[in-house]
Design an enzyme around this catalytic site. Structure first.
Site, short mmCIF file in Angstrom:
data_model
loop_
_atom_site.label_atom_id
_atom_site.label_comp_id
_atom_site.label_asym_id
_atom_site.label_seq_id
_atom_site.Cartn_x
_atom_site.Cartn_y
_atom_site.Cartn_z
N CYS A 88 2.65 4.69 0.97
CA CYS A 88 3.01 5.35 2.23
C CYS A 88 2.23 6.65 2.38
CB CYS A 88 4.51 5.62 2.24
SG CYS A 88 5.09 6.55 3.67
N ARG A 145 0.84 -1.19 0.00
CA ARG A 145 0.00 0.00 0.00
C ARG A 145 0.88 1.25 0.00
NH1 ARG A 145 -1.91 0.27 4.96
NH2 ARG A 145 -0.75 -1.54 5.70
N TYR A 187 11.96 22.73 -33.75
CA TYR A 187 11.56 23.53 -32.58
C TYR A 187 10.25 23.00 -32.01
CZ TYR A 187 10.61 27.56 -29.61
OH TYR A 187 10.35 28.35 -28.53
N ASP A 244 19.40 27.05 -36.57
CA ASP A 244 19.06 28.22 -35.76
C ASP A 244 20.25 29.19 -35.68
OD1 ASP A 244 17.17 29.34 -33.53
OD2 ASP A 244 19.19 29.34 -32.69
N TRP A 274 13.97 23.76 -39.33
CA TRP A 274 14.05 24.53 -38.08
C TRP A 274 12.72 24.54 -37.34
CZ3 TRP A 274 11.43 28.73 -36.16
CH2 TRP A 274 11.94 29.25 -34.96
#
Length: 490
Positions: A66, A64, A419, A435, A415
Protein backbone atom coordinates in the site's frame (compact mmCIF):
# COMPACT_ATOMS: atom_id res chain seq x y z
CA UNK A 1 -2.23 -16.91 9.49
CA UNK A 2 -4.46 -19.70 10.72
CA UNK A 3 -8.07 -19.63 9.49
CA UNK A 4 -9.43 -19.62 13.04
CA UNK A 5 -7.56 -16.35 13.68
CA UNK A 6 -9.00 -14.57 10.63
CA UNK A 7 -11.97 -12.98 12.43
CA UNK A 8 -9.68 -11.68 15.18
CA UNK A 9 -7.33 -10.30 12.54
CA UNK A 10 -10.19 -8.54 10.79
CA UNK A 11 -11.28 -7.03 14.10
CA UNK A 12 -7.77 -5.56 14.46
CA UNK A 13 -8.12 -4.08 10.96
CA UNK A 14 -11.55 -2.60 11.79
CA UNK A 15 -10.18 -0.92 14.91
CA UNK A 16 -6.80 -0.05 13.35
CA UNK A 17 -5.18 -1.74 16.35
CA UNK A 18 -1.52 -0.67 16.63
CA UNK A 19 -0.71 -3.71 18.80
CA UNK A 20 -0.75 -5.82 15.64
CA UNK A 21 1.12 -3.38 13.40
CA UNK A 22 3.80 -5.49 11.72
CA UNK A 23 2.62 -8.67 13.44
CA UNK A 24 0.52 -9.49 10.37
CA UNK A 25 -0.55 -7.85 7.12
CA UNK A 26 -3.90 -7.86 5.32
CA UNK A 27 -4.17 -8.59 1.58
CA UNK A 28 -7.18 -6.96 -0.11
CA UNK A 29 -8.41 -8.93 -3.12
CA UNK A 30 -10.46 -6.06 -4.55
CA UNK A 31 -7.41 -3.79 -4.88
CA UNK A 32 -4.51 -6.24 -5.12
CA UNK A 33 -2.61 -4.45 -2.36
CA UNK A 34 -1.62 -5.38 1.19
CA UNK A 35 -1.76 -3.08 4.22
CA UNK A 36 -0.80 -2.68 7.85
CA UNK A 37 -3.51 -2.93 10.51
CA UNK A 38 -3.18 0.82 11.11
CA UNK A 39 -3.93 1.80 7.49
CA UNK A 40 -6.31 4.77 7.22
CA UNK A 41 -7.65 3.82 3.81
CA UNK A 42 -11.30 2.79 3.56
CA UNK A 43 -11.75 -0.47 5.50
CA UNK A 44 -12.12 -3.40 3.08
CA UNK A 45 -14.96 -5.89 3.32
CA UNK A 46 -14.21 -9.07 5.26
CA UNK A 47 -14.77 -11.27 2.18
CA UNK A 48 -11.93 -9.48 0.37
CA UNK A 49 -9.37 -9.91 3.16
CA UNK A 50 -6.70 -12.54 3.69
CA UNK A 51 -4.03 -12.33 6.37
CA UNK A 52 -0.30 -12.96 6.19
CA UNK A 53 2.40 -13.31 8.87
CA UNK A 54 4.88 -11.17 6.93
CA UNK A 55 5.10 -8.65 4.11
CA UNK A 56 7.04 -11.26 2.15
CA UNK A 57 4.17 -13.76 2.43
CA UNK A 58 1.69 -11.14 1.20
CA UNK A 59 3.91 -10.34 -1.77
CA UNK A 60 4.40 -14.04 -2.49
CA UNK A 61 0.60 -14.25 -2.77
CA UNK A 62 0.65 -11.54 -5.43
CA UNK A 63 -0.21 -8.41 -3.43
CA UNK A 64 1.58 -5.07 -3.80
CA UNK A 65 2.43 -2.78 -0.84
CA UNK A 66 0.00 0.00 0.00
CA UNK A 67 1.30 3.46 -0.88
CA UNK A 68 -0.71 5.04 1.95
CA UNK A 69 0.19 3.00 5.06
CA UNK A 70 3.57 1.92 3.60
CA UNK A 71 4.28 -1.59 4.94
CA UNK A 72 8.02 -0.87 4.78
CA UNK A 73 7.58 1.36 7.84
CA UNK A 74 5.92 -1.31 10.02
CA UNK A 75 7.80 -2.23 13.21
CA UNK A 76 9.34 -5.67 13.60
CA UNK A 77 7.88 -8.51 15.61
CA UNK A 78 9.67 -9.64 18.79
CA UNK A 79 9.11 -13.37 19.07
CA UNK A 80 9.82 -15.14 22.34
CA UNK A 81 9.10 -18.84 21.77
CA UNK A 82 11.94 -21.14 20.70
CA UNK A 83 10.97 -21.45 17.03
CA UNK A 84 10.05 -17.78 16.81
CA UNK A 85 13.38 -16.66 18.21
CA UNK A 86 15.24 -18.78 15.65
CA UNK A 87 13.21 -17.23 12.86
CA UNK A 88 13.73 -13.77 14.36
CA UNK A 89 17.50 -14.37 14.37
CA UNK A 90 17.38 -14.93 10.60
CA UNK A 91 15.20 -11.82 10.20
CA UNK A 92 17.73 -9.78 12.20
CA UNK A 93 20.56 -10.87 9.91
CA UNK A 94 18.48 -9.94 6.89
CA UNK A 95 17.58 -6.57 8.40
CA UNK A 96 21.23 -5.86 9.22
CA UNK A 97 22.39 -6.78 5.72
CA UNK A 98 24.58 -9.62 6.98
CA UNK A 99 22.48 -12.56 5.78
CA UNK A 100 24.16 -14.60 3.04
CA UNK A 101 22.13 -17.46 1.58
CA UNK A 102 25.30 -19.36 0.71
CA UNK A 103 26.29 -19.36 4.40
CA UNK A 104 22.95 -20.54 5.72
CA UNK A 105 24.51 -23.72 7.10
CA UNK A 106 26.99 -21.67 9.11
CA UNK A 107 24.16 -19.58 10.56
CA UNK A 108 22.21 -22.72 11.47
CA UNK A 109 25.29 -24.14 13.18
CA UNK A 110 25.75 -20.88 15.12
CA UNK A 111 22.13 -21.13 16.31
CA UNK A 112 22.55 -24.80 17.24
CA UNK A 113 20.05 -26.31 14.78
CA UNK A 114 20.10 -28.01 11.40
CA UNK A 115 19.70 -25.90 8.22
CA UNK A 116 16.55 -27.87 7.39
CA UNK A 117 14.98 -27.05 10.77
CA UNK A 118 15.95 -23.39 10.49
CA UNK A 119 14.38 -23.10 7.03
CA UNK A 120 11.26 -24.81 8.38
CA UNK A 121 10.83 -22.40 11.30
CA UNK A 122 11.37 -19.38 9.05
CA UNK A 123 8.61 -20.60 6.73
CA UNK A 124 6.42 -21.41 9.74
CA UNK A 125 6.83 -17.94 11.24
CA UNK A 126 6.90 -15.77 8.11
CA UNK A 127 5.14 -17.91 5.52
CA UNK A 128 8.05 -17.83 3.05
CA UNK A 129 11.59 -19.16 2.56
CA UNK A 130 14.55 -17.06 3.84
CA UNK A 131 15.53 -15.91 0.33
CA UNK A 132 12.01 -14.55 -0.26
CA UNK A 133 12.11 -12.77 3.08
CA UNK A 134 15.44 -11.26 2.03
CA UNK A 135 14.15 -10.02 -1.33
CA UNK A 136 11.08 -8.42 0.20
CA UNK A 137 13.10 -6.64 2.87
CA UNK A 138 15.43 -5.20 0.24
CA UNK A 139 12.59 -4.11 -2.01
CA UNK A 140 10.67 -2.46 0.84
CA UNK A 141 13.77 -0.58 1.99
CA UNK A 142 14.31 0.56 -1.59
CA UNK A 143 10.68 1.72 -1.73
CA UNK A 144 11.20 3.70 1.47
CA UNK A 145 14.39 5.33 0.18
CA UNK A 146 12.80 6.19 -3.15
CA UNK A 147 9.89 7.85 -1.34
CA UNK A 148 11.73 9.62 1.46
CA UNK A 149 15.22 10.50 0.21
CA UNK A 150 16.97 12.17 -2.69
CA UNK A 151 19.39 9.31 -3.31
CA UNK A 152 19.92 8.37 -6.93
CA UNK A 153 18.31 5.16 -8.20
CA UNK A 154 21.76 3.55 -8.33
CA UNK A 155 22.51 4.49 -4.72
CA UNK A 156 19.09 3.23 -3.61
CA UNK A 157 19.69 -0.12 -5.29
CA UNK A 158 23.06 -0.68 -3.66
CA UNK A 159 22.04 0.73 -0.26
CA UNK A 160 19.14 -1.74 -0.22
CA UNK A 161 21.49 -4.67 -0.70
CA UNK A 162 21.17 -5.29 -4.44
CA UNK A 163 24.43 -6.07 -6.20
CA UNK A 164 23.05 -5.16 -9.62
CA UNK A 165 20.96 -2.21 -10.82
CA UNK A 166 19.47 -4.38 -13.55
CA UNK A 167 18.31 -6.99 -11.05
CA UNK A 168 16.88 -4.29 -8.79
CA UNK A 169 14.89 -2.71 -11.61
CA UNK A 170 13.59 -6.08 -12.80
CA UNK A 171 12.47 -7.27 -9.35
CA UNK A 172 10.92 -3.90 -8.49
CA UNK A 173 8.85 -3.86 -11.67
CA UNK A 174 7.87 -7.52 -11.36
CA UNK A 175 6.81 -7.29 -7.72
CA UNK A 176 5.31 -3.80 -7.55
CA UNK A 177 4.33 -3.19 -11.18
CA UNK A 178 5.95 0.23 -10.92
CA UNK A 179 9.08 1.87 -12.26
CA UNK A 180 11.34 2.99 -9.35
CA UNK A 181 11.15 6.57 -10.64
CA UNK A 182 7.37 6.58 -10.17
CA UNK A 183 7.85 6.79 -6.39
CA UNK A 184 10.08 9.84 -6.60
CA UNK A 185 8.66 12.84 -4.72
CA UNK A 186 11.82 14.94 -4.74
CA UNK A 187 14.51 15.85 -7.23
CA UNK A 188 18.06 14.71 -6.53
CA UNK A 189 19.82 17.12 -4.24
CA UNK A 190 23.37 18.31 -4.74
CA UNK A 191 25.63 18.61 -1.73
CA UNK A 192 23.20 17.04 0.75
CA UNK A 193 25.17 15.80 3.78
CA UNK A 194 22.54 13.41 5.18
CA UNK A 195 19.46 11.41 4.39
CA UNK A 196 16.44 11.12 6.66
CA UNK A 197 14.57 7.90 7.26
CA UNK A 198 11.92 6.75 9.72
CA UNK A 199 11.69 3.63 11.85
CA UNK A 200 8.34 2.75 13.42
CA UNK A 201 7.40 1.30 16.80
CA UNK A 202 4.28 0.12 18.59
CA UNK A 203 3.15 2.68 21.18
CA UNK A 204 3.58 3.47 23.93
CA UNK A 205 7.29 4.24 23.90
CA UNK A 206 8.75 6.12 26.86
CA UNK A 207 11.18 8.22 24.84
CA UNK A 208 12.20 10.40 27.78
CA UNK A 209 13.12 7.36 29.88
CA UNK A 210 15.24 5.99 27.03
CA UNK A 211 16.90 9.34 26.45
CA UNK A 212 17.58 9.80 30.17
CA UNK A 213 19.20 6.36 30.42
CA UNK A 214 21.43 6.99 27.40
CA UNK A 215 22.26 10.56 28.44
CA UNK A 216 23.55 9.37 31.81
CA UNK A 217 25.90 6.96 30.06
CA UNK A 218 26.80 8.99 26.98
CA UNK A 219 30.46 8.55 25.99
CA UNK A 220 32.25 11.86 25.53
CA UNK A 221 33.14 12.59 21.89
CA UNK A 222 31.09 9.56 20.69
CA UNK A 223 27.53 10.30 21.89
CA UNK A 224 25.49 13.33 22.86
CA UNK A 225 21.93 13.95 23.94
CA UNK A 226 20.78 17.40 22.90
CA UNK A 227 17.28 18.53 23.87
CA UNK A 228 15.08 15.73 22.51
CA UNK A 229 17.68 14.16 20.19
CA UNK A 230 20.30 11.41 20.45
CA UNK A 231 23.44 11.79 18.29
CA UNK A 232 26.54 9.65 17.79
CA UNK A 233 29.48 8.78 15.58
CA UNK A 234 29.35 5.54 13.60
CA UNK A 235 31.83 3.15 12.06
CA UNK A 236 30.73 -0.01 10.26
CA UNK A 237 33.33 -1.83 8.20
CA UNK A 238 35.21 0.83 6.25
CA UNK A 239 32.42 3.42 6.51
CA UNK A 240 32.57 6.34 8.93
CA UNK A 241 29.85 8.84 9.70
CA UNK A 242 27.26 10.11 12.16
CA UNK A 243 23.56 9.95 12.91
CA UNK A 244 20.89 11.62 15.00
CA UNK A 245 17.57 10.22 16.25
CA UNK A 246 14.48 12.04 17.48
CA UNK A 247 10.72 11.42 17.60
CA UNK A 248 8.78 11.98 14.39
CA UNK A 249 5.92 14.48 14.61
CA UNK A 250 2.46 12.96 15.16
CA UNK A 251 3.55 9.43 14.28
CA UNK A 252 4.65 6.35 16.21
CA UNK A 253 8.08 6.53 14.63
CA UNK A 254 11.59 7.87 15.16
CA UNK A 255 13.22 10.15 12.60
CA UNK A 256 16.79 9.14 11.82
CA UNK A 257 19.21 11.50 10.07
CA UNK A 258 22.18 9.58 8.65
CA UNK A 259 25.30 11.02 7.01
CA UNK A 260 25.55 10.16 3.32
CA UNK A 261 28.90 8.51 4.00
CA UNK A 262 26.95 5.67 5.66
CA UNK A 263 24.65 4.96 2.71
CA UNK A 264 26.67 1.84 1.70
CA UNK A 265 25.91 0.32 5.13
CA UNK A 266 22.41 1.75 5.53
CA UNK A 267 20.86 -1.65 6.25
CA UNK A 268 23.15 -2.11 9.24
CA UNK A 269 22.69 1.44 10.50
CA UNK A 270 18.89 1.23 10.55
CA UNK A 271 19.00 -2.23 12.12
CA UNK A 272 21.27 -1.00 14.90
CA UNK A 273 19.09 2.05 15.56
CA UNK A 274 16.11 -0.29 15.99
CA UNK A 275 18.15 -2.43 18.40
CA UNK A 276 19.37 0.56 20.42
CA UNK A 277 15.84 1.84 21.03
CA UNK A 278 14.19 -1.61 21.31
CA UNK A 279 11.69 -0.80 18.57
CA UNK A 280 10.51 -4.37 17.95
CA UNK A 281 9.04 -4.63 21.46
CA UNK A 282 5.33 -5.19 22.00
CA UNK A 283 4.84 -2.95 25.06
CA UNK A 284 1.18 -3.65 25.73
CA UNK A 285 1.79 -7.40 25.79
CA UNK A 286 4.81 -6.96 28.08
CA UNK A 287 2.99 -4.57 30.43
CA UNK A 288 -0.01 -6.90 30.65
CA UNK A 289 2.29 -9.77 31.64
CA UNK A 290 4.21 -7.75 34.25
CA UNK A 291 1.00 -6.38 35.78
CA UNK A 292 1.13 -3.74 38.48
CA UNK A 293 4.90 -3.37 38.12
CA UNK A 294 4.46 -1.81 34.66
CA UNK A 295 1.37 0.30 35.31
CA UNK A 296 3.18 3.59 35.85
CA UNK A 297 5.40 3.34 32.75
CA UNK A 298 4.03 0.78 30.27
CA UNK A 299 6.21 2.19 27.47
CA UNK A 300 9.50 1.46 29.22
CA UNK A 301 11.98 -0.24 26.87
CA UNK A 302 15.29 -2.03 27.37
CA UNK A 303 18.04 0.18 25.89
CA UNK A 304 20.03 -1.91 23.45
CA UNK A 305 23.43 -1.45 21.83
CA UNK A 306 24.30 0.41 18.67
CA UNK A 307 27.86 -0.93 18.94
CA UNK A 308 28.02 -4.33 20.67
CA UNK A 309 31.71 -4.12 21.57
CA UNK A 310 31.29 -0.60 22.94
CA UNK A 311 28.59 -1.66 25.40
CA UNK A 312 30.46 -4.83 26.41
CA UNK A 313 33.55 -2.78 27.29
CA UNK A 314 31.42 -0.15 29.05
CA UNK A 315 29.83 -2.93 31.13
CA UNK A 316 33.21 -4.27 32.27
CA UNK A 317 34.47 -0.79 33.12
CA UNK A 318 31.26 -0.12 35.04
CA UNK A 319 31.58 -3.09 37.38
CA UNK A 320 30.96 -1.94 40.98
CA UNK A 321 31.44 1.77 40.33
CA UNK A 322 29.02 4.67 39.76
CA UNK A 323 27.54 5.75 36.45
CA UNK A 324 29.54 8.98 36.58
CA UNK A 325 32.85 7.23 37.26
CA UNK A 326 32.27 4.59 34.57
CA UNK A 327 31.31 7.26 32.03
CA UNK A 328 34.46 9.25 32.82
CA UNK A 329 36.67 6.17 32.41
CA UNK A 330 34.98 5.16 29.17
CA UNK A 331 35.61 8.68 27.84
CA UNK A 332 39.31 8.32 28.61
CA UNK A 333 39.34 4.90 26.97
CA UNK A 334 37.87 6.30 23.75
CA UNK A 335 40.15 9.34 23.82
CA UNK A 336 43.20 7.07 24.07
CA UNK A 337 42.29 4.32 21.60
CA UNK A 338 39.47 5.67 19.43
CA UNK A 339 39.99 7.02 15.93
CA UNK A 340 39.49 10.78 15.54
CA UNK A 341 36.93 12.00 13.00
CA UNK A 342 35.15 15.13 11.85
CA UNK A 343 31.38 15.66 12.06
CA UNK A 344 29.05 18.69 11.90
CA UNK A 345 28.95 18.63 15.72
CA UNK A 346 31.93 19.91 17.68
CA UNK A 347 31.03 17.41 20.40
CA UNK A 348 31.30 14.33 18.18
CA UNK A 349 34.97 13.88 17.40
CA UNK A 350 35.85 10.23 18.04
CA UNK A 351 34.87 6.71 17.08
CA UNK A 352 34.68 3.91 19.61
CA UNK A 353 37.79 1.71 19.21
CA UNK A 354 37.30 -1.66 17.54
CA UNK A 355 37.97 -5.03 19.16
CA UNK A 356 40.84 -5.55 16.70
CA UNK A 357 42.48 -2.32 17.86
CA UNK A 358 42.05 -2.99 21.58
CA UNK A 359 43.26 -6.60 21.22
CA UNK A 360 46.73 -5.18 20.44
CA UNK A 361 46.83 -2.80 23.42
CA UNK A 362 48.94 -3.50 26.50
CA UNK A 363 47.33 -3.95 29.91
CA UNK A 364 49.44 -1.11 31.30
CA UNK A 365 48.12 1.31 28.69
CA UNK A 366 44.52 0.67 29.76
CA UNK A 367 45.36 0.61 33.48
CA UNK A 368 47.08 3.99 33.15
CA UNK A 369 43.68 5.53 32.47
CA UNK A 370 42.53 4.70 36.01
CA UNK A 371 40.88 1.40 35.07
CA UNK A 372 41.61 -1.41 37.53
CA UNK A 373 44.30 -3.72 36.08
CA UNK A 374 42.09 -6.79 36.47
CA UNK A 375 39.41 -5.13 34.34
CA UNK A 376 42.01 -4.02 31.81
CA UNK A 377 42.99 -7.66 31.38
CA UNK A 378 39.32 -8.62 30.99
CA UNK A 379 38.82 -5.96 28.29
CA UNK A 380 41.81 -7.24 26.32
CA UNK A 381 40.70 -10.88 26.67
CA UNK A 382 37.21 -9.95 25.44
CA UNK A 383 38.71 -7.98 22.54
CA UNK A 384 40.91 -10.88 21.51
CA UNK A 385 38.00 -13.34 21.62
CA UNK A 386 35.94 -11.08 19.34
CA UNK A 387 38.87 -10.29 17.03
CA UNK A 388 39.69 -14.01 16.73
CA UNK A 389 36.00 -14.73 16.03
CA UNK A 390 35.76 -17.21 18.88
CA UNK A 391 33.06 -14.99 20.43
CA UNK A 392 30.22 -13.25 18.58
CA UNK A 393 28.09 -10.59 20.27
CA UNK A 394 25.24 -10.64 17.75
CA UNK A 395 21.64 -9.95 18.90
CA UNK A 396 19.21 -12.80 18.41
CA UNK A 397 21.85 -15.54 18.40
CA UNK A 398 22.27 -18.48 20.75
CA UNK A 399 22.09 -16.42 23.95
CA UNK A 400 22.74 -19.22 26.44
CA UNK A 401 25.83 -20.31 24.55
CA UNK A 402 27.15 -16.75 24.34
CA UNK A 403 26.50 -16.09 28.03
CA UNK A 404 28.43 -19.26 28.89
CA UNK A 405 31.29 -18.21 26.62
CA UNK A 406 31.43 -14.78 28.22
CA UNK A 407 31.78 -16.31 31.67
CA UNK A 408 34.87 -18.26 30.60
CA UNK A 409 36.67 -14.91 30.27
CA UNK A 410 38.38 -14.06 33.60
CA UNK A 411 36.65 -11.08 35.17
CA UNK A 412 33.24 -11.71 33.60
CA UNK A 413 30.77 -13.23 36.04
CA UNK A 414 27.00 -13.81 35.92
CA UNK A 415 26.08 -10.15 36.49
CA UNK A 416 28.25 -8.84 33.64
CA UNK A 417 27.19 -11.64 31.29
CA UNK A 418 23.49 -11.10 32.03
CA UNK A 419 23.75 -7.33 31.59
CA UNK A 420 25.44 -7.86 28.23
CA UNK A 421 22.67 -10.34 27.37
CA UNK A 422 20.10 -7.63 28.15
CA UNK A 423 21.62 -4.80 26.18
CA UNK A 424 23.86 -6.39 23.55
CA UNK A 425 22.21 -9.74 22.83
CA UNK A 426 18.68 -8.27 23.14
CA UNK A 427 17.52 -11.17 25.32
CA UNK A 428 14.09 -10.15 26.71
CA UNK A 429 14.49 -12.59 29.60
CA UNK A 430 18.02 -11.78 30.79
CA UNK A 431 18.13 -11.26 34.54
CA UNK A 432 21.24 -10.04 36.43
CA UNK A 433 19.82 -11.29 39.73
CA UNK A 434 22.93 -10.35 41.76
CA UNK A 435 22.53 -6.67 40.89
CA UNK A 436 22.43 -4.50 44.01
CA UNK A 437 19.79 -2.24 42.51
CA UNK A 438 17.48 -5.22 42.02
CA UNK A 439 18.15 -6.35 45.58
CA UNK A 440 17.32 -2.88 46.88
CA UNK A 441 14.11 -2.62 44.84
CA UNK A 442 12.92 -6.06 45.99
CA UNK A 443 14.15 -5.75 49.55
CA UNK A 444 15.84 -9.15 49.19
CA UNK A 445 19.42 -10.38 49.39
CA UNK A 446 18.99 -14.11 48.77
CA UNK A 447 19.65 -15.03 45.11
CA UNK A 448 17.26 -17.99 45.42
CA UNK A 449 14.42 -15.82 46.70
CA UNK A 450 15.09 -13.15 44.07
CA UNK A 451 14.94 -15.76 41.30
CA UNK A 452 11.73 -17.17 42.78
CA UNK A 453 10.14 -13.70 42.90
CA UNK A 454 11.17 -13.09 39.28
CA UNK A 455 9.96 -16.44 37.94
CA UNK A 456 6.42 -15.17 37.07
CA UNK A 457 7.97 -12.34 35.03
CA UNK A 458 9.41 -14.75 32.48
CA UNK A 459 9.90 -14.36 29.52
CA UNK A 460 10.12 -10.58 30.09
CA UNK A 461 12.55 -10.33 33.00
CA UNK A 462 14.77 -7.80 31.18
CA UNK A 463 11.82 -5.39 31.17
CA UNK A 464 11.13 -6.18 34.81
CA UNK A 465 14.72 -5.14 35.57
CA UNK A 466 14.13 -1.75 33.93
CA UNK A 467 10.96 -1.26 35.99
CA UNK A 468 12.78 -2.24 39.19
CA UNK A 469 15.56 0.26 38.50
CA UNK A 470 12.97 2.93 37.71
CA UNK A 471 11.21 2.23 41.01
CA UNK A 472 14.41 3.23 42.82
CA UNK A 473 14.33 6.63 41.12
CA UNK A 474 10.77 7.17 42.39
CA UNK A 475 11.69 6.39 46.00
CA UNK A 476 12.37 9.23 48.47
CA UNK A 477 16.06 10.15 48.56
CA UNK A 478 16.45 8.70 52.06
CA UNK A 479 15.20 5.31 50.85
CA UNK A 480 17.15 5.13 47.59
CA UNK A 481 20.13 2.82 47.06
CA UNK A 482 23.47 4.67 47.28
CA UNK A 483 24.72 5.32 43.74
CA UNK A 484 28.17 3.87 44.37
CA UNK A 485 26.73 0.50 45.42
CA UNK A 486 24.29 -0.02 42.56
CA UNK A 487 25.88 -2.35 40.04
CA UNK A 488 22.93 -1.51 37.79
CA UNK A 489 24.92 1.58 36.90
CA UNK A 490 26.71 -0.08 33.98
Amino acid sequence: MATQDADCCYQAVLTRDSRFDGVFFVGVASTGIYCRTVCHARTPQRKNCTFYPSAAAAEQAGFRPCLLCRPELAPGHARIDAAGRLAAAVARRIEAGTFVEQRFETLAQELGVSPRHLRRVVRQEFGVAPIQLLQTHRLLLAKQLLTDTTLSIVDVAYASGFGSLRRFNRLFQERYRLQPTQLRKKKSAVGQDCIVSEVAYRPPLDWQALLSYLAGRAIAAVETVEANRYCRTVHIGQQRGWLSVEPANNRAALKVAISVSLVPVLLSVLSQVKALFDLAAEPQQIAAHLGAMAQQQPGLRVPGAFDSFEIAVRTIIGQQISVKAATTLMGRFVESFGEPMSTPSAQLTRLTPTAERVAQVKVSAIASLGIVEKRAKTIIALSQAIANQTLSLVPGGATEKTVSQLQTIPGIGPWTAQYIAMRVLADPDAFPYSDLGIRQALGETSPQRILAIAAPWQPWRSYAVMHLWKSLERKPVSDAVPVQSARATA
